[in-house]
Write a protein that holds these residues in place. Structure first.
Motif, PDB file in Angstrom:
ATOM      1  N   SER A  37     -86.298 -15.442 -12.443  1.00  0.00           N
ATOM      2  CA  SER A  37     -86.114 -15.496 -10.948  1.00  0.00           C
ATOM      3  C   SER A  37     -87.210 -16.423 -10.494  1.00  0.00           C
ATOM      4  O   SER A  37     -87.026 -17.039  -9.392  1.00  0.00           O
ATOM      5  CB  SER A  37     -86.191 -14.005 -10.206  1.00  0.00           C
ATOM      6  OG  SER A  37     -87.535 -13.810 -10.401  1.00  0.00           O
ATOM      7  N   SER A  38     -88.285 -16.649 -11.186  1.00  0.00           N
ATOM      8  CA  SER A  38     -89.271 -17.519 -10.716  1.00  0.00           C
ATOM      9  C   SER A  38     -89.362 -18.941 -11.447  1.00  0.00           C
ATOM     10  O   SER A  38     -90.007 -19.910 -11.062  1.00  0.00           O
ATOM     11  CB  SER A  38     -90.626 -16.897 -10.757  1.00  0.00           C
ATOM     12  OG  SER A  38     -90.897 -16.686 -12.143  1.00  0.00           O
ATOM     13  N   ALA A  39     -88.232 -19.276 -12.502  1.00  0.00           N
ATOM     14  CA  ALA A  39     -88.344 -20.436 -12.973  1.00  0.00           C
ATOM     15  C   ALA A  39     -87.811 -21.538 -12.320  1.00  0.00           C
ATOM     16  O   ALA A  39     -86.487 -21.143 -11.444  1.00  0.00           O
ATOM     17  CB  ALA A  39     -87.280 -20.201 -14.089  1.00  0.00           C
ATOM     18  N   GLN A  40     -88.413 -22.450 -12.033  1.00  0.00           N
ATOM     19  CA  GLN A  40     -88.016 -23.693 -11.251  1.00  0.00           C
ATOM     20  C   GLN A  40     -87.340 -24.799 -11.710  1.00  0.00           C
ATOM     21  O   GLN A  40     -86.733 -25.400 -11.044  1.00  0.00           O
ATOM     22  CB  GLN A  40     -89.297 -24.050 -10.566  1.00  0.00           C
ATOM     23  CG  GLN A  40     -90.055 -23.197  -9.626  1.00  0.00           C
ATOM     24  CD  GLN A  40     -89.284 -22.518  -8.496  1.00  0.00           C
ATOM     25  OE1 GLN A  40     -88.796 -23.528  -7.862  1.00  0.00           O
ATOM     26  NE2 GLN A  40     -89.257 -21.468  -8.004  1.00  0.00           N
ATOM     27  N   THR A  41     -87.214 -24.813 -13.096  1.00  0.00           N
ATOM     28  CA  THR A  41     -86.760 -25.979 -13.920  1.00  0.00           C
ATOM     29  C   THR A  41     -85.819 -25.228 -14.983  1.00  0.00           C
ATOM     30  O   THR A  41     -86.140 -24.238 -15.258  1.00  0.00           O
ATOM     31  CB  THR A  41     -87.569 -26.957 -14.448  1.00  0.00           C
ATOM     32  OG1 THR A  41     -88.138 -26.119 -15.339  1.00  0.00           O
ATOM     33  CG2 THR A  41     -88.543 -27.732 -13.370  1.00  0.00           C
ATOM     34  N   ASP A  42     -84.860 -26.110 -15.505  1.00  0.00           N
ATOM     35  CA  ASP A  42     -84.154 -25.703 -16.650  1.00  0.00           C
ATOM     36  C   ASP A  42     -85.008 -25.377 -17.881  1.00  0.00           C
ATOM     37  O   ASP A  42     -85.046 -24.533 -18.390  1.00  0.00           O
ATOM     38  CB  ASP A  42     -83.025 -26.783 -17.052  1.00  0.00           C
ATOM     39  CG  ASP A  42     -81.903 -26.766 -16.246  1.00  0.00           C
ATOM     40  OD1 ASP A  42     -81.730 -25.969 -15.131  1.00  0.00           O
ATOM     41  OD2 ASP A  42     -81.283 -27.953 -16.249  1.00  0.00           O
ATOM     42  N   GLU A  43     -86.144 -25.942 -17.948  1.00  0.00           N
ATOM     43  CA  GLU A  43     -86.946 -26.195 -19.067  1.00  0.00           C
ATOM     44  C   GLU A  43     -87.948 -24.651 -18.954  1.00  0.00           C
ATOM     45  O   GLU A  43     -87.854 -23.915 -19.808  1.00  0.00           O
ATOM     46  CB  GLU A  43     -88.212 -27.172 -19.166  1.00  0.00           C
ATOM     47  CG  GLU A  43     -87.552 -28.487 -19.688  1.00  0.00           C
ATOM     48  CD  GLU A  43     -86.860 -29.131 -18.720  1.00  0.00           C
ATOM     49  OE1 GLU A  43     -86.917 -28.757 -17.240  1.00  0.00           O
ATOM     50  OE2 GLU A  43     -85.880 -29.891 -19.053  1.00  0.00           O
ATOM     51  N   ALA A  44     -88.243 -24.110 -17.744  1.00  0.00           N
ATOM     52  CA  ALA A  44     -88.779 -23.045 -17.556  1.00  0.00           C
ATOM     53  C   ALA A  44     -87.940 -21.813 -17.804  1.00  0.00           C
ATOM     54  O   ALA A  44     -88.291 -20.803 -18.243  1.00  0.00           O
ATOM     55  CB  ALA A  44     -89.254 -22.996 -16.119  1.00  0.00           C
ATOM     56  N   CYS A  45     -86.602 -22.105 -17.524  1.00  0.00           N
ATOM     57  CA  CYS A  45     -85.733 -20.855 -17.866  1.00  0.00           C
ATOM     58  C   CYS A  45     -85.427 -20.773 -19.260  1.00  0.00           C
ATOM     59  O   CYS A  45     -85.601 -19.746 -19.704  1.00  0.00           O
ATOM     60  CB  CYS A  45     -84.375 -21.404 -16.936  1.00  0.00           C
ATOM     61  SG  CYS A  45     -83.015 -20.196 -17.417  1.00  0.00           S
ATOM     62  N   TYR A  46     -85.372 -21.911 -20.091  1.00  0.00           N
ATOM     63  CA  TYR A  46     -85.416 -21.912 -21.486  1.00  0.00           C
ATOM     64  C   TYR A  46     -86.594 -21.260 -21.955  1.00  0.00           C
ATOM     65  O   TYR A  46     -86.199 -20.355 -23.151  1.00  0.00           O
ATOM     66  CB  TYR A  46     -85.029 -23.181 -21.910  1.00  0.00           C
ATOM     67  CG  TYR A  46     -83.762 -23.910 -22.080  1.00  0.00           C
ATOM     68  CD1 TYR A  46     -82.782 -23.235 -22.844  1.00  0.00           C
ATOM     69  CD2 TYR A  46     -83.226 -24.882 -21.100  1.00  0.00           C
ATOM     70  CE1 TYR A  46     -81.390 -23.892 -22.773  1.00  0.00           C
ATOM     71  CE2 TYR A  46     -82.013 -25.599 -21.323  1.00  0.00           C
ATOM     72  CZ  TYR A  46     -81.284 -24.790 -22.076  1.00  0.00           C
ATOM     73  OH  TYR A  46     -79.715 -25.338 -22.159  1.00  0.00           O
ATOM     74  N   LEU A  47     -87.606 -21.825 -21.711  1.00  0.00           N
ATOM     75  CA  LEU A  47     -89.074 -21.067 -22.199  1.00  0.00           C
ATOM     76  C   LEU A  47     -88.804 -19.294 -21.939  1.00  0.00           C
ATOM     77  O   LEU A  47     -89.118 -18.858 -22.859  1.00  0.00           O
ATOM     78  CB  LEU A  47     -90.029 -21.692 -21.634  1.00  0.00           C
ATOM     79  CG  LEU A  47     -91.209 -21.160 -22.188  1.00  0.00           C
ATOM     80  CD1 LEU A  47     -91.645 -21.473 -23.572  1.00  0.00           C
ATOM     81  CD2 LEU A  47     -92.837 -22.064 -21.470  1.00  0.00           C
ATOM     82  N   ALA A  48     -88.557 -19.041 -20.536  1.00  0.00           N
ATOM     83  CA  ALA A  48     -88.569 -17.520 -20.285  1.00  0.00           C
ATOM     84  C   ALA A  48     -87.536 -16.836 -21.204  1.00  0.00           C
ATOM     85  O   ALA A  48     -87.752 -15.815 -21.720  1.00  0.00           O
ATOM     86  CB  ALA A  48     -88.323 -17.514 -18.950  1.00  0.00           C
TER      87      ALA A  48
END
Length: 128
Positions: A37-48
């Motif tokens: 919910s706090s991921a601002q980018t696709d990369e942050a989403c992939y990392l999470a």
């Protein structure tokens, strides 16, 4: 009721105890939801998603099917955020397992992003 701990034959780590599993799975779900919910980018989403995948595999909540379930959860989370799913080919399985064994969230995330792009390209070929 007797709870039996799960083990991974050949692994160099121990999974959590059966008694700890329900709490840790709830914590895992809460953490994944918060991070996504706090991921601002696709990369942050992939990392999470991929760091959470490593945690899920370390918890190892089931006696069988943890890997398949974990990979299914990766795809579910990716598609929830409009990112393409991933299919890890059998010839890249060793690389995938090495990221898990080293608990390398960033490496696994980059690997999954590349594999996800391959799948997106395949999907686009079917659409054309």
């Amino acid at each position: 009721m007797i709870l039996l701990d799960n083990v991974i034959l050949g692994a160099e780590f121990h999974t959590v105890s059966a008694a700890e599993t329900p709490f840790l799975i709830q914590q895992w779900v809460d953490n994944l939801n918060y991070r996504l919910s706090s991921a601002q980018t696709d990369e942050a989403c992939y990392l999470a998603v991929n760091e959470s995948h490593i945690t899920f595999e370390r918890i190892h909540p089931f006696s069988d099917g943890n890997g398949r379930t974990g990979r299914l959860l990766i795809n579910y989370s990716l598609m929830q955020h409009d990112l393409p799913p991933v299919v890890t080919s059998s010839y890249k399985r060793t690389l995938y397992i090495s990221y898990l064994a080293k608990e390398d969230g960033l490496g696994l995330s980059q690997f999954i992003q590349q594999e996800s792009q391959v799948e997106l390209d395949r999907i686009r070929r079917f659409q054309n």
